[in-house]
Design an enzyme around this catalytic site. Sequence first.
Site, PDB file in Angstrom:
ATOM      1  N   HIS A 190       0.840  -1.192   0.000  1.00 18.54           N
ATOM      2  CA  HIS A 190       0.000   0.000   0.000  1.00 18.54           C
ATOM      3  C   HIS A 190       0.874   1.239   0.000  1.00 18.54           C
ATOM      4  O   HIS A 190       2.042   1.202   0.376  1.00 18.54           O
ATOM      5  CB  HIS A 190      -0.985   0.013   1.176  1.00 18.54           C
ATOM      6  N   CYS A 191       0.306   2.315  -0.491  1.00 16.33           N
ATOM      7  CA  CYS A 191       0.964   3.616  -0.427  1.00 16.33           C
ATOM      8  C   CYS A 191       0.086   4.515   0.437  1.00 16.33           C
ATOM      9  O   CYS A 191      -0.723   4.021   1.214  1.00 16.33           O
ATOM     10  CB  CYS A 191       1.189   4.180  -1.827  1.00 16.33           C
ATOM     11  N   ALA A 192       0.176   5.795   0.277  1.00 23.02           N
ATOM     12  CA  ALA A 192      -0.548   6.726   1.146  1.00 23.02           C
ATOM     13  C   ALA A 192      -2.060   6.622   1.037  1.00 23.02           C
ATOM     14  O   ALA A 192      -2.774   6.854   2.007  1.00 23.02           O
ATOM     15  CB  ALA A 192      -0.112   8.153   0.851  1.00 23.02           C
ATOM     16  N   ARG A 226      -3.646   4.066  -1.469  1.00 21.04           N
ATOM     17  CA  ARG A 226      -4.072   2.938  -2.306  1.00 21.04           C
ATOM     18  C   ARG A 226      -3.556   1.596  -1.815  1.00 21.04           C
ATOM     19  O   ARG A 226      -2.444   1.486  -1.322  1.00 21.04           O
ATOM     20  CB  ARG A 226      -3.570   3.118  -3.745  1.00 21.04           C
TER      21      ARG A 226
END
Length: 87
Positions: free
Chosen positions: A25-27, A29
């Site tokens: 995951h990113c910030a 998504r």
Amino acid sequence: MNYQQVSDNIIRNIGGTRNVTKLIHCATRLRFTLQDTGQADIEQLKKIDGVLTVIVSGGQTQLVIGDEVGNLFNVLQKNWDRHRPRK
């Protein structure tokens, strides 16, 4: 957001745990790398409460969640083994 319910729905509509080769995951998504993108039901994924949209790009299926992505990711990881098929 009911993280447990959202997690279960994502796993079911992404094609199951066996279809996922990588999950990060990113910030904002959840980023899935899938063995077979055809197994993912993109329209159903878009309808899940908490999923803002779905983007398929660069070999990834990305679920845009927003600020709660970290909390959802943690629950998703905990539930992963429960959904894995037993040998």
